[in-house]
Write an enzyme that holds these catalytic residues in place. Sequence first.
Site, PDB file in Angstrom:
ATOM      1  N   ARG A 164       9.602 -73.157  29.794  1.00  0.00           N
ATOM      2  CA  ARG A 164       9.980 -71.799  30.051  1.00  0.00           C
ATOM      3  C   ARG A 164      11.429 -71.262  30.637  1.00  0.00           C
ATOM      4  NH1 ARG A 164       6.806 -66.802  33.120  1.00  0.00           N
ATOM      5  NH2 ARG A 164       5.399 -67.167  31.115  1.00  0.00           N
ATOM      6  N   HIS A 180       6.731 -65.439  22.929  1.00  0.00           N
ATOM      7  CA  HIS A 180       5.935 -65.924  24.148  1.00  0.00           C
ATOM      8  C   HIS A 180       4.396 -66.327  23.332  1.00  0.00           C
ATOM      9  CE1 HIS A 180       3.930 -66.743  27.748  1.00  0.00           C
ATOM     10  NE2 HIS A 180       3.816 -65.525  28.286  1.00  0.00           N
ATOM     11  N   GLN A 216       0.964 -66.900  25.104  1.00  0.00           N
ATOM     12  CA  GLN A 216       0.346 -65.511  25.373  1.00  0.00           C
ATOM     13  C   GLN A 216      -0.526 -65.019  24.166  1.00  0.00           C
ATOM     14  OE1 GLN A 216       0.478 -63.927  28.426  1.00  0.00           O
ATOM     15  NE2 GLN A 216      -0.997 -62.556  27.361  1.00  0.00           N
ATOM     16  N   ASP A 262       3.638 -54.234  28.228  1.00  0.00           N
ATOM     17  CA  ASP A 262       4.080 -55.324  29.033  1.00  0.00           C
ATOM     18  C   ASP A 262       5.047 -54.640  30.194  1.00  0.00           C
ATOM     19  OD1 ASP A 262       5.340 -57.671  29.923  1.00  0.00           O
ATOM     20  OD2 ASP A 262       6.381 -58.112  27.954  1.00  0.00           O
ATOM     21  N   CYS A 299       0.048 -58.480  29.316  1.00  0.00           N
ATOM     22  CA  CYS A 299       0.298 -59.983  29.467  1.00  0.00           C
ATOM     23  C   CYS A 299       0.236 -60.308  30.811  1.00  0.00           C
ATOM     24  CB  CYS A 299       1.316 -60.481  28.664  1.00  0.00           C
ATOM     25  SG  CYS A 299       2.836 -59.471  29.256  1.00  0.00           S
ATOM     26  N   ARG A 336      -5.650 -67.488  29.230  1.00  0.00           N
ATOM     27  CA  ARG A 336      -4.223 -68.158  29.014  1.00  0.00           C
ATOM     28  C   ARG A 336      -4.724 -69.630  29.217  1.00  0.00           C
ATOM     29  NH1 ARG A 336       0.614 -66.440  30.211  1.00  0.00           N
ATOM     30  NH2 ARG A 336       1.124 -68.159  28.811  1.00  0.00           N
TER      31      ARG A 336
HETATM   32  N1   CP Z   1       1.726 -63.714  31.098  1.00  0.00           N
HETATM   33  C1   CP Z   1       2.618 -64.691  31.621  1.00  0.00           C
HETATM   34  O1   CP Z   1       3.345 -65.451  31.055  1.00  0.00           O
HETATM   35  O2   CP Z   1       2.590 -64.848  33.171  1.00  0.00           O
HETATM   36  P1   CP Z   1       3.344 -65.675  33.964  1.00  0.00           P
HETATM   37  O3   CP Z   1       4.795 -65.076  34.005  1.00  0.00           O
HETATM   38  O4   CP Z   1       2.742 -65.418  35.338  1.00  0.00           O
HETATM   39  O5   CP Z   1       3.276 -67.039  33.479  1.00  0.00           O
HETATM   40  N1  NVA Z   2       8.119 -59.771  28.423  1.00  0.00           N
HETATM   41  C1  NVA Z   2       7.863 -60.310  29.862  1.00  0.00           C
HETATM   42  C2  NVA Z   2       6.668 -61.257  29.707  1.00  0.00           C
HETATM   43  C3  NVA Z   2       6.171 -61.918  31.345  1.00  0.00           C
HETATM   44  C4  NVA Z   2       5.057 -62.766  30.918  1.00  0.00           C
HETATM   45  C5  NVA Z   2       9.153 -61.191  30.448  1.00  0.00           C
HETATM   46  O1  NVA Z   2       9.753 -61.977  29.457  1.00  0.00           O
HETATM   47  O2  NVA Z   2       9.463 -61.167  31.489  1.00  0.00           O
END
Ligand code: CP
Ligand code: NVA
Length: 317
Positions: free
Chosen positions: A111, A138, A141, A233, A274, A302
């Site tokens: 990530r 992502h 997700q 989001d 999400c 998830r």
């Molecule tokens: N939705 C999601 O990716 O959550 P986190 O940032 O907590 O992993």
């Molecule tokens: N768009 C958001 C998603 C978090 C799960 C971000 O990248 O912060």
Amino acid sequence: MLKINPIKGRSLLTWLDFSPEEIRYLLDLSKEVKAEAKQGVVKQRFQGKSIALIFEKNSTRTRSAFETAFGEEGGHPVFLSLNDIHIGNGKESIEDTARILGRMYSAIQFRGFKQSTVETLAAYSGVPVFNGLTDFCHPTQALADVMTLEEEFGSCKGKNLVFCGDGRNNVTRSLLAICSKLGVNLTIISPKGLQLEEDFVKRCRPCGEESGMKLVITSDVNAVEGADAVYTDVWTSMGEEAQKSARKELLSPYQVNAALMRKTQKKETIFLHCLPAIKGEEVTAEVIDGEQSRVWDEGENRKHTIKAIMLAAMGAV
Ligand code: CP
Ligand code: NVA
């Protein structure tokens, strides 16, 4: 469900590389894995295996899903933040890090910021690599999102998913990619400056035409009418903190609140997010904590979807 696992040895970097049948295989496996978890079935399908979990950005759900799903199946997950490994201090290249991790681990989750990092890890490690979120997309997700739609409506094909908010972020790209493969109609409502780049939309169009999806990109909030699910989001994604006040101004008219939910003209519309959510910004507490919200199921999914992706890619099914 396909009898032969078509995902063995693969990386999940974006859904653009996957066929509708392969995504269907992962969705069906996710449902099987969830049913097993509910029945208390304990299996040890990752016994003798290890996974490196590299996190450049924060995470609650993704880290917990990978770590618990892998560990509960007898595998050894190792959390590596940038404070721990040499790519964090810029001393070792991504290529060399990938080569070494590939000699020690059965798989890698990444990530972080750049899509090119996760792609380089996949190109040089020789093991399956999973994109746990980049600035670009992502994908894990989006699989949980369509699974949640299917739990609610039986099938996701032909359902109307409406995303309202920041229309050009990692979550919307993955939603467009997966919806175009599975034939889920997608409407993305966002201000003009925050719409998906035409180049990405073009890459998804051929699959969308094949699956019969309807795609609408608009700045008109009235386009929420007929939604089976409304999704939003955060207005400022991780790494974009400098934009916070500008985003608030641009996106306030796109808040998902009770009035916007009423515009769907349907009582059975569900709400998805999400998470993490900032209540009072992109969504009101009334909606996210209300009866139409399915965000906690979506969050739980998830874990089941991530377990299914790991099982399939690592050849454990
Ligand atoms: N939705 C999601 O990716 O959550 P986190 O940032 O907590 O992993
Ligand atoms: N768009 C958001 C998603 C978090 C799960 C971000 O990248 O912060």
